[in-house]
Design an enzyme around this catalytic site. Sequence first.
Site, mmCIF file in Angstrom:
data_model
loop_
_atom_site.group_PDB
_atom_site.id
_atom_site.type_symbol
_atom_site.label_atom_id
_atom_site.label_comp_id
_atom_site.label_asym_id
_atom_site.label_seq_id
_atom_site.Cartn_x
_atom_site.Cartn_y
_atom_site.Cartn_z
ATOM 1 N N ARG A 125 28.825 79.921 85.624
ATOM 2 C CA ARG A 125 29.469 80.192 84.281
ATOM 3 C C ARG A 125 30.300 79.292 83.489
ATOM 4 O O ARG A 125 30.968 79.993 82.799
ATOM 5 C CB ARG A 125 29.739 81.717 84.099
ATOM 6 C CG ARG A 125 28.599 82.694 84.810
ATOM 7 C CD ARG A 125 28.972 84.210 84.251
ATOM 8 N NE ARG A 125 28.016 85.109 84.763
ATOM 9 C CZ ARG A 125 28.243 85.854 86.016
ATOM 10 N NH1 ARG A 125 29.069 85.819 86.665
ATOM 11 N NH2 ARG A 125 26.979 86.491 86.224
ATOM 12 N N LYS A 147 28.325 70.218 71.724
ATOM 13 C CA LYS A 147 26.831 70.535 71.677
ATOM 14 C C LYS A 147 26.520 69.899 73.154
ATOM 15 O O LYS A 147 26.247 68.814 73.440
ATOM 16 C CB LYS A 147 26.096 69.927 70.654
ATOM 17 C CG LYS A 147 26.342 70.831 69.530
ATOM 18 C CD LYS A 147 25.413 70.217 68.233
ATOM 19 C CE LYS A 147 25.743 71.049 66.897
ATOM 20 N NZ LYS A 147 24.863 70.431 65.787
ATOM 21 N N GLU A 189 24.830 56.420 63.369
ATOM 22 C CA GLU A 189 25.586 57.234 63.444
ATOM 23 C C GLU A 189 26.953 56.944 62.772
ATOM 24 O O GLU A 189 27.793 57.780 62.249
ATOM 25 C CB GLU A 189 25.936 58.035 64.766
ATOM 26 C CG GLU A 189 24.526 58.420 65.340
ATOM 27 C CD GLU A 189 24.046 60.132 64.882
ATOM 28 O OE1 GLU A 189 24.787 60.531 63.893
ATOM 29 O OE2 GLU A 189 23.070 60.691 65.383
ATOM 30 N N LYS A 231 34.684 63.528 63.018
ATOM 31 C CA LYS A 231 33.795 64.575 63.531
ATOM 32 C C LYS A 231 34.928 65.714 64.230
ATOM 33 O O LYS A 231 34.728 66.886 63.907
ATOM 34 C CB LYS A 231 33.072 63.831 64.807
ATOM 35 C CG LYS A 231 32.283 65.038 65.610
ATOM 36 C CD LYS A 231 31.134 64.690 65.985
ATOM 37 C CE LYS A 231 30.232 65.896 66.589
ATOM 38 N NZ LYS A 231 29.061 65.428 67.388
ATOM 39 N N GLU A 241 28.669 75.624 63.889
ATOM 40 C CA GLU A 241 27.816 75.109 62.899
ATOM 41 C C GLU A 241 27.308 76.376 61.938
ATOM 42 O O GLU A 241 26.298 76.554 61.861
ATOM 43 C CB GLU A 241 26.783 74.491 63.521
ATOM 44 C CG GLU A 241 25.930 73.523 62.428
ATOM 45 C CD GLU A 241 25.033 72.514 63.028
ATOM 46 O OE1 GLU A 241 25.242 71.784 63.749
ATOM 47 O OE2 GLU A 241 23.866 72.440 62.440
ATOM 48 N N ARG A 245 29.772 72.005 59.443
ATOM 49 C CA ARG A 245 29.240 71.163 60.710
ATOM 50 C C ARG A 245 27.906 70.648 60.325
ATOM 51 O O ARG A 245 27.551 69.421 60.994
ATOM 52 C CB ARG A 245 29.361 71.727 62.021
ATOM 53 C CG ARG A 245 29.146 70.795 63.378
ATOM 54 C CD ARG A 245 29.402 71.570 64.448
ATOM 55 N NE ARG A 245 29.184 70.337 65.620
ATOM 56 C CZ ARG A 245 29.335 70.512 66.840
ATOM 57 N NH1 ARG A 245 30.261 71.198 67.349
ATOM 58 N NH2 ARG A 245 28.931 69.548 67.742
ATOM 59 N N ASN A 249 24.734 66.423 60.003
ATOM 60 C CA ASN A 249 23.276 65.993 60.133
ATOM 61 C C ASN A 249 22.759 65.431 59.054
ATOM 62 O O ASN A 249 21.438 65.453 58.808
ATOM 63 C CB ASN A 249 22.550 67.651 60.197
ATOM 64 C CG ASN A 249 22.691 68.491 61.512
ATOM 65 O OD1 ASN A 249 23.095 67.759 62.451
ATOM 66 N ND2 ASN A 249 22.905 69.495 61.093
ATOM 67 N N HIS A 252 19.356 63.648 59.207
ATOM 68 C CA HIS A 252 18.655 64.028 60.307
ATOM 69 C C HIS A 252 17.370 65.043 60.047
ATOM 70 O O HIS A 252 16.462 64.974 60.778
ATOM 71 C CB HIS A 252 19.606 64.940 61.235
ATOM 72 C CG HIS A 252 20.628 64.136 62.037
ATOM 73 N ND1 HIS A 252 21.497 63.532 61.391
ATOM 74 C CD2 HIS A 252 20.712 63.899 63.172
ATOM 75 C CE1 HIS A 252 22.275 62.997 62.214
ATOM 76 N NE2 HIS A 252 21.854 63.026 63.447
ATOM 77 N N HIS A 256 14.348 63.846 62.167
ATOM 78 C CA HIS A 256 13.752 64.527 63.165
ATOM 79 C C HIS A 256 12.145 64.561 62.750
ATOM 80 O O HIS A 256 11.178 64.554 63.865
ATOM 81 C CB HIS A 256 14.262 65.919 63.081
ATOM 82 C CG HIS A 256 15.424 65.859 63.839
ATOM 83 N ND1 HIS A 256 16.406 66.937 63.630
ATOM 84 C CD2 HIS A 256 16.271 64.954 64.509
ATOM 85 C CE1 HIS A 256 17.544 66.817 64.330
ATOM 86 N NE2 HIS A 256 17.460 65.714 64.868
ATOM 87 N N HIS A 270 16.672 57.373 68.045
ATOM 88 C CA HIS A 270 17.309 58.375 67.226
ATOM 89 C C HIS A 270 18.269 57.671 66.068
ATOM 90 O O HIS A 270 18.417 58.066 64.912
ATOM 91 C CB HIS A 270 18.072 59.531 68.135
ATOM 92 C CG HIS A 270 18.861 60.481 67.220
ATOM 93 N ND1 HIS A 270 18.061 61.494 66.636
ATOM 94 C CD2 HIS A 270 19.978 60.450 67.067
ATOM 95 C CE1 HIS A 270 18.956 62.137 66.067
ATOM 96 N NE2 HIS A 270 20.229 61.733 66.234
HETATM 97 N N1 GLY Z 1 25.628 65.588 66.230
HETATM 98 C C1 GLY Z 1 25.738 66.532 65.440
HETATM 99 C C2 GLY Z 1 26.753 67.457 65.712
HETATM 100 O O1 GLY Z 1 27.409 67.394 66.960
HETATM 101 O O2 GLY Z 1 26.887 68.495 65.053
#
Ligand code: GLY
Length: 373
Positions: A125, A147, A189, A231, A241, A245, A249, A252, A256, A270
């Site tokens: 956990r 993430k 990025e 960031k 998000e 956040r 993107n 993106h 995508h 990517h």
């Molecule tokens: N790569 C986008 C984020 O971490 O929110």
Amino acid sequence: MIKTASVVHVDLPGREYDIQIGPGLLGKVGAFIAPFGGRKHVAIVTDETVAGLHLASLQAGLTAAGLTSEALALPAGESTKCWVELERTCDFLLDQKVERGDIVIAFGGGVIGDLAGFAAAVLRRGVRFVQIPTSLLAQVDSSVGGKTGINTKHGKNLIGAFHQPTLVLADTALLGTLAPRDFLAGYGEVVKYGLLGDLKFFEWLEKHGLAMAAGDMDARVQAVTRSVQMKADIVQRDETEQGDRALLNLGHTFCHALEAATGYSDRLLHGEGVAIGCAMAFELSARLGLCSQESPSRVRAHLRQMGTKVDLRDIEGDLPDAETLLGLMGQDKKVVAGQLRFILAREIGDAFITSDVPREVVLSVLKDALAER
Ligand code: GLY
């Protein structure tokens, strides 16, 4: 200003951590990790490519601080972010008898960071993990912000968790072993940060981007630092998000769709898709009258100068028609109640989130970009 090392703090209550940035951090890894306590044994998850290049240095750095270690080296590549390798990773960590107080190291690019981070999130956990990102993309983006996850047949990153690392060590000397294409993909990025929220950073990249790509270490440290600072600021405001956040993107939604259209293959990395997607997001913004006509040209000119992919014509092989690409955008995670969300810009350095984009304008951007191929 000469800037050979720096630290960015991510100030999340109860889950705060530092991002150390600079060349040569790998040799000092033990000194960073030992103070966290736990057993004096560290489990490392990496990939075969990174292991061949850098694992011995990482383990020597751990040994220097009296830490033993064992590594699992998984196949390199996006297909490793799957259930089978997750199970293998969890079994390895359990074989290593990893306990709650121990440290797991994710040592590699975005794939390893996401997979090992997710394994750490679900093992017992939740156990602590340290990100040691080895690609530019991972240093400026995926290793920061918590993430984690894997892909399934339904799409990318659909199984995952927010699980913040305990420390991020971004050793900028490791970027020296990246293939130029991989470095430039990560640059997509980096430039994203300037485009979404910092005109001055974009101007700095216009001036220093080439030196950075050529290996200038001060420029690399500065670029990584400014990217992760931005960031960290956004993640502090909106960890999961719910709002801001999503600005991360930028590019993106287009990216995508293009990644899906090219089968997540080597035809489009990517970060290359992010660069193309950013250029298209600015084109869309200009067509909607949100930003000046010069902005998309300026974005493209910089990406061209850097030598990364910029337009759909830079993608080899066939692409589906505009309607199909638009349909693929509809599969994106950012769709809310069936509505596509776009990150658009009022100007370079001033992005915002909106669902209010007429379908036909998106189609016209895609059609014109396809016609230029
Ligand atoms: N790569 C986008 C984020 O971490 O929110």
